[in-house]
Design a protein around this motif. Structure first.
Motif, PDB file in Angstrom:
ATOM      1  N   ASP A  35       0.630  -1.311   0.148  1.00 30.62           N
ATOM      2  CA  ASP A  35      -0.073  -0.089   0.138  1.00 30.62           C
ATOM      3  C   ASP A  35       0.845   1.059  -0.065  1.00 30.62           C
ATOM      4  O   ASP A  35       1.927   1.283   0.812  1.00 30.62           O
ATOM      5  N   ASN A  81       1.397   4.992   0.764  1.00 26.93           N
ATOM      6  CA  ASN A  81       0.429   5.978   1.415  1.00 26.93           C
ATOM      7  C   ASN A  81       1.222   7.153   1.497  1.00 26.93           C
ATOM      8  O   ASN A  81       2.458   7.400   1.906  1.00 26.93           O
ATOM      9  N   ARG A  98      -6.622   1.969  -5.619  1.00 26.89           N
ATOM     10  CA  ARG A  98      -6.416   2.911  -4.415  1.00 26.89           C
ATOM     11  C   ARG A  98      -5.299   2.838  -3.682  1.00 26.89           C
ATOM     12  O   ARG A  98      -5.254   2.914  -2.464  1.00 26.89           O
ATOM     13  N   ARG A 106       3.679   0.375   2.877  1.00 23.72           N
ATOM     14  CA  ARG A 106       3.093  -0.581   3.683  1.00 23.72           C
ATOM     15  C   ARG A 106       2.949  -1.796   3.230  1.00 23.72           C
ATOM     16  O   ARG A 106       2.316  -2.062   2.190  1.00 23.72           O
ATOM     17  N   SER A 121      -9.714  -5.564   1.266  1.00 20.74           N
ATOM     18  CA  SER A 121      -9.946  -4.420   0.753  1.00 20.74           C
ATOM     19  C   SER A 121     -10.267  -4.043  -0.906  1.00 20.74           C
ATOM     20  O   SER A 121     -11.236  -3.475  -1.148  1.00 20.74           O
ATOM     21  N   TYR A 154      -1.289  -3.047   9.141  1.00 21.83           N
ATOM     22  CA  TYR A 154      -0.291  -2.523   8.195  1.00 21.83           C
ATOM     23  C   TYR A 154       1.231  -2.669   8.807  1.00 21.83           C
ATOM     24  O   TYR A 154       1.153  -2.453  10.067  1.00 21.83           O
TER      25      TYR A 154
END
Lengths: 303, 791
Positions: free
Chosen positions: A178, A180, A210, A247, A257, A291
């Protein structure tokens, strides 16, 4: 012939019962739903609620009386404390720890018990962090004009574009990432938890959802991901702090997710295919995970 | 590939020459009244008990010893004929049989073509057109495909649909052939009617398993429909006026005995349907459908015949509405008038040219060249006009969206029949087809600055070459076999897929007209539909395989027992197990309306399996005719990224399926028909609950607490096919009264669809806003009346 007619009439009368338009509503066996807002280095934060019928019967049970326990490597760690109800409209109950947080490489289990519902059990293994080289640099500035359609008022602002890059080597095994970006007014705000999570734009990589991706396309390769972040000068102070994080997350969280986002988007399109719900919570719904970040904090001063 | 095909044909020709020894009687079997070919008529050498059947063009060939023989010609619904002759040389005989409807009494003396315990094939049903015409139907519209749906192992999927789903297959896995040419969407009005004008149909055969090698291209079923050639004896006309549509057939000789024609047409007047269709698609501005068949055939001499066929059928639907409101925009009073108009059209166009040639007494071939075209267009236009009242100025916004799907086939094929002796009936042939696909190209335009043109899917051109050989062999008097190979090469995007598909059917005869049968089929399919909804909408896109998406394939085994009782009642019990690979489904969450990526990036590849047992009882002749069937089956799918990788029941999985239809001919004026069907409800996917959820990364924290606005109600879909709709059952009946006045034959049909007004589920409607389920029911009790005149 008369007998045939008689039998036909009999069948017709027997079958002509009063039909109903509203179908019998499925989904009466409601379950405990868990939501996780966890990250290595931050105390456990869990929300619980109970699912309810998709049709308008039943009321929401927020499970303020639930018993929420955390286990690490099969050993009991802590019973999380109820700390109030979340204010948003789905109104779940919040359970927190003040001391314990997830640690990379360990296996975790949560149990949620509440009267009237089967005990919900969630498990996952906390992934290791993946070191990355991360950069945050100014890209461009663009004059923008906005008109409020309701009031007719126009104003001018400057859209600042920043380029954010992540360069890392995908470790062996299956990994989920991820990308971020968070911002805060001061460096201390990161520690206090006064943070805004910013959206990164990646118009070039359709595999990202996303800001998430798996490593199916990059297995054990050294890769660089480039994103853009757009900020507006008129809305910002003279300087701002950013925390960039690569992450890693458990496979369960990536799957959950991805499906959650797809399902949310599909719910507004009558022609879309249904998205089957995924959960790693036995006897329940939602996700139990956290995470593992690898982060860098930078300060940006605007000209 | 072409070289291989020619080599195969040469080998076959050499092999079959070795068997050409004894005298041969060949010729054609035709209807005495109109000269139509009788397909599947039985020709038996009564002394030896050996026989054969006529092919699609009525051609037959029978080897006999060089002495006197007595031949018996028979066909279901026709009086039999016996011919005695002394055979010194190869002899050609054209035989005409008299149809039952011309007899003084309604009792028909003929027997069926080949009894169920005699044929080696499994899972094959031939429905007489006379029987199809007597099946009670929706709105009195006789329908070939709806009649096929009454067979065990076959369903239409949804209420009113004309789809043919065979043994757990999808609608696209059934090849519908019209005079040997594929037709892609043979339906009207969202599948409520099939495209085949029943007055123009000569023969209908459905193959569910034990596929002969001459068939290919689909995994689950073949619906082989042969149209009539036209009355070669005299001019005749037939007109039928029904509640929803009227149809007419004109036919007759152009040059008597050499050239004949047939033209049929059908057009709708669907105003009466508006309230029911509105449940599906909203307010309807207009709906119409039509179909036209034209066929001309010319006999050059006794050995050569040419057929030219044309079919065009289409639907046009328009939805339109307008509304206005007073609003306040930018602080000004304004009147907003919005209009929209949606148009959906689909159209099939098929043209073919066929040449029959009788090479010699034992060999026959047919060459077919054809074009088959299917077009779908969905067009949406909307406009918004705003009048600002104080200032007097106005604004216009327009938006257009167009969605196209097209498939165009151009093909040529050759089919040989070779009957060297009574032990072998050999068929072989080859085909070359060019497929052109425009799968779901969307384009948008408008004055709104956000609208941009989109055209993601590109034209795909593929080429298919196939060849086959099969032999119907009488190994012993008990053991009969149909064995064959179907080979295919399919080229797409620089990649070529090849396949060898073995086919085998066996029959072992036991005493008392009992036979045990078994079959194995390996099938491949190189094009398929992507199905977006369960409504049978024509938005199902035809797409080809690609260099990444492999062809579908299936393996099916069948084992059964068949018996003929009292010469006219046939009973069969057949079990089947079918596995399917490389099936396609839309990914979870995707929509066919999305133009963000091409279709092949929105699909998942997976597998399926179906298994079950079918019981079928059929009576084709006599005053009481009809059939009943029961199927117990299971039908499942598995995709790695759908339903979390778990197996699930396909939406048309139907555990129990019972169908029965009967016709009773009281006298030459009156006949009565009744149909009753029952089926387990479809497996649909419904939300089981909603629960509190959050997006993975909340937008902000305050004092470590996630932002309160980020929660939402997520919908829980526990699994695909997680809910069974209510069972489907329905009773239909028809009463027909026939009479003649001078040269005219009249028929009045009074019918009733859904006689006891069962509210059958069509689909479940779930509205997000009020989170309610409604069962949408399509048709209540629907009486119908039609009148038909013929001369």
């Amino acid at each position: 012939m008369k007998r045939v007619v008689f039998i036909c009439v009999l069948i017709a009368l027997a079958a002509c019962k009063d039909e109903f338009d509203v179908f019998e509503v499925p989904g009466k066996d409601f379950k405990i739903a868990i939501q996780s807002f966890n990250e290595v280095g931050h105390p456990w934060y869990i929300q619980t609620a109970v699912s309810k019928s998709a049709a308008p019967i039943g009321t929401l049970d927020s499970l303020a009386n639930a018993v929420v326990k955390i286990y690490e490597d099969e050993k009991f760690v802590e019973q999380l404390k109820f700390s109030g109800m979340n204010g948003h409209f789905v109104h779940p109950a919040i359970f927190r720890s003040s001391t314990n947080s997830p640690r990379p490489g360990h296996e975790y289990k949560i149990t949620v018990e509440a009267p009237g519902y089967p005990m919900a059990i969630g498990t996952y293994k906390q992934p290791e962090p993946v070191p990355a080289e991360m950069t945050f640099k100014f890209h461009s500035r663009q004059r923008a004009s906005y008109t409020n359609l309701e009031t007719g008022e126009s104003f001018i602002t400057y859209r600042m574009a920043y380029e954010v890059t992540f360069t890392f080597t995908d470790p062996p095994g299956e990994n989920f990432y991820d990308f971020n970006l968070e911002s805060a007014a001061t460096e201390e705000d990161f520690a206090k938890g006064n943070i805004s999570s910013e959206l990164l734009y990646d118009p070039f990589n359709s595999n990202l959802m996303r800001g998430m991706t798996d490593d199916s396309q990059i297995s054990e390769q050294r890769v660089t991901y480039k994103f853009f972040y757009f900020g507006y000068e008129a809305q910002m102070s003279q300087s701002r702090w950013f925390r960039i994080s690569l992450r890693t997350m458990p496979a369960e969280q990536f799957k959950y997710s991805s499906k959650l986002i797809k399902g949310y988007l599909a719910s507004y399109d009558p022609y879309s295919q249904p998205v089957t719900t995924y959960t790693n919570v036995e006897n329940g719904l939602g996700i139990f995970s956290a995470y593992t970040p690898y982060s860098k904090v930078v300060n940006v001063t605007f000209e | 590939m072409v070289r291989n095909c020619l080599l195969l044909l040469l080998i076959v020709g050499f092999y079959t020459d070795l068997h050409a020894q004894s005298r041969t009687i060949n010729g054609y079997v035709r209807d005495q009244a109109n000269g139509e070919s009788l397909i599947g008529a039985t020709i038996v050498d009564t002394k030896r008990g050996k026989g054969t059947t006529s092919n699609t063009f009525g051609f037959y060939s029978l080897s006999v010893p060089g002495d006197s023989v007595v031949l018996s010609y028979s066909f279901v619904g026709y009086s039999s004929k016996r011919i005695s002759l002394r055979v010194k040389n190869d002899t050609s005989i054209i035989v005409t049989l008299q149809g039952g409807r011309l007899l003084d009494e309604v009792t028909v003396t003929g027997e069926r073509a080949e009894k169920i315990h005699e044929t080696s094939r499994t899972g094959t049903v031939n429905l007489p057109v006379t029987q199809i015409k007597k099946v009670p139907t929706f709105a009195g519209e006789q329908d070939v495909l709806k009649a096929l749906q009454l067979l065990p192992g076959v369903s239409g999927g949804n209420e009113g649909s004309s789809n043919i789903l065979v043994r757990g297959g999808t609608p696209d896995q059934t090849l519908v052939l019209m005079d040997g040419v594929p037709i892609y969407n043979p339906t009207h009005v969202y599948g409520l009617f099939s495209s085949f004008n029943p007055d123009a149909v000569n023969n209908v055969e459905l193959v569910k398993s034990g596929f002969p090698a001459r068939y290919g291209g689909r995994l689950s079923g073949i619906a082989d429909i042969t149209l009539r050639e036209g009355n070669s004896n005299r001019f005749s006309a037939q007109a039928t006026a029904g509640v929803l549509a009227s149809r007419i057939v004109l036919e007759g000789p152009i040059a008597k005995g050499r050239t004949s024609f047939l033209v049929s047409g059908r057009a709708s007047y669907l105003t009466i349907m508006k309230p029911y269709l509105a449940d599906i698609v909203g307010s309807i501005d207009g709906y119409s459908f039509y179909d036209i068949n034209a066929k001309i055939n010319h006999r050059f001499n006794s050995k050569n015949r040419l057929y030219a066929s044309f079919y065009n059928g289409g639907d046009h639907m328009a939805l339109a509405d307008s509304f206005s409101s007073t609003d306040s925009i930018k602080g000004e009073e304004a009147t907003v008038t919005s209009k929209f108009r949606d148009v959906m059209e689909w159209n099939n166009l098929v043209t073919s040219l066929r040449w029959n040639h009788e090479i010699n007494a034992t060999r026959f071939f047919n060459v077919t060249a054809y074009v088959s075209n299917y077009n779908l267009t969905i067009e949406n236009q909307s406009s918004r006009h705003t009048d600002f009242q104080p200032s007097g100025r106005s604004e216009n916004l327009e938006y257009r969206y167009k969605y196209l799907s097209r498939i165009n086939d151009v093909g040529i094929k050759i089919d040989f029949d070779h009957i060297p002796n009574t032990k072998h009936y050999i068929r072989y042939g080859a085909a070359l087809i060019r497929h052109e696909f425009d799968p779901g190209i969307g384009a948008a335009a408008g004055t709104d600055s956000l609208v941009t043109a989109v055209a993601k899917n590109s034209l795909a051109i593929t080429t298919e070459a196939n060849a086959y050989i099969e032999d119907d062999v009488n190994i012993t008097s008990q053991l009969k076999m149909n064995a064959g190979l179907h080979t295919v090469m399919y080229g797409v995007s620089g990649k070529t897929y090849a396949g060898i598909q073995p086919r085998l059917s066996l029959r072992y005869a036991l005493p008392n007209n009992i036979a045990v049968k078994a079959s194995y089929s390996y099938m491949q399919q190189f094009l398929q539909t992507l199905v977006s909804t369960g409504m049978g909408m024509p938005t199902e896109l035809w797409v080809p395989v690609t260099d990444k998406l492999k062809p579908q394939n299936s393996q099916q085994v069948s084992l059964g027992v068949a018996q003929t009782i009292k010469h006219d009642i046939e009973i069969s019990v057949e079990g089947f197990h079918k596995t399917m690979n490389n099936l396609l489904e839309y990914e979870e969450g995707t929509s066919y309306m999305d133009n963000d990526k091409p279709w092949y990036d929105k699909v998942e590849s997976g597998r399926g399996k179906s298994y079950g047992v079918e019981v079928f009882v059929q009576k084709k002749v006599g005053r009481l005719t009809g059939f009943l069937g029961y199927t117990l089956s299971w039908n499942k799918r598995q995709f790695d990224n759908i339903n979390n990788g778990e197996w699930y029941y396909y939406r048309f999985d139907r555990r129990h399926d019972f169908k029965s239809t009967a016709n009773f001919q009281l006298n030459k004026h009156w006949d009565f028909s009744v149909t009753w069907i029952y089926g387990t409800g479809n497996a649909v996917t419904v939300p089981m609950s909603i629960y509190a959820a959050n997006f993975p990364s909340p937008t902000s924290y305050r004092n470590g607490v996630p932002n309160a606005d980020e929660g939402f109600w997520a919908t829980e879909y526990t699994s695909r096919g997680n809910y069974r709709m209510r069972p489907y059952h329905r009773l239909d009946f028809n009463v027909n009264y026939s009479f003649t006045t001078r040269a005219f034959e009249h028929r009045i049909a009074l019918g009733c669809y859904n006689t006891y007004n069962r509210a059958n589920p069509f689909y479940l409607q779930y509205t997000v806003d009020n989170r309610r389920f409604n069962q949408v029911t399509l048709f209540p009790i629907l009486p119908s009346l039609s009148y038909s005149i013929k001369f």
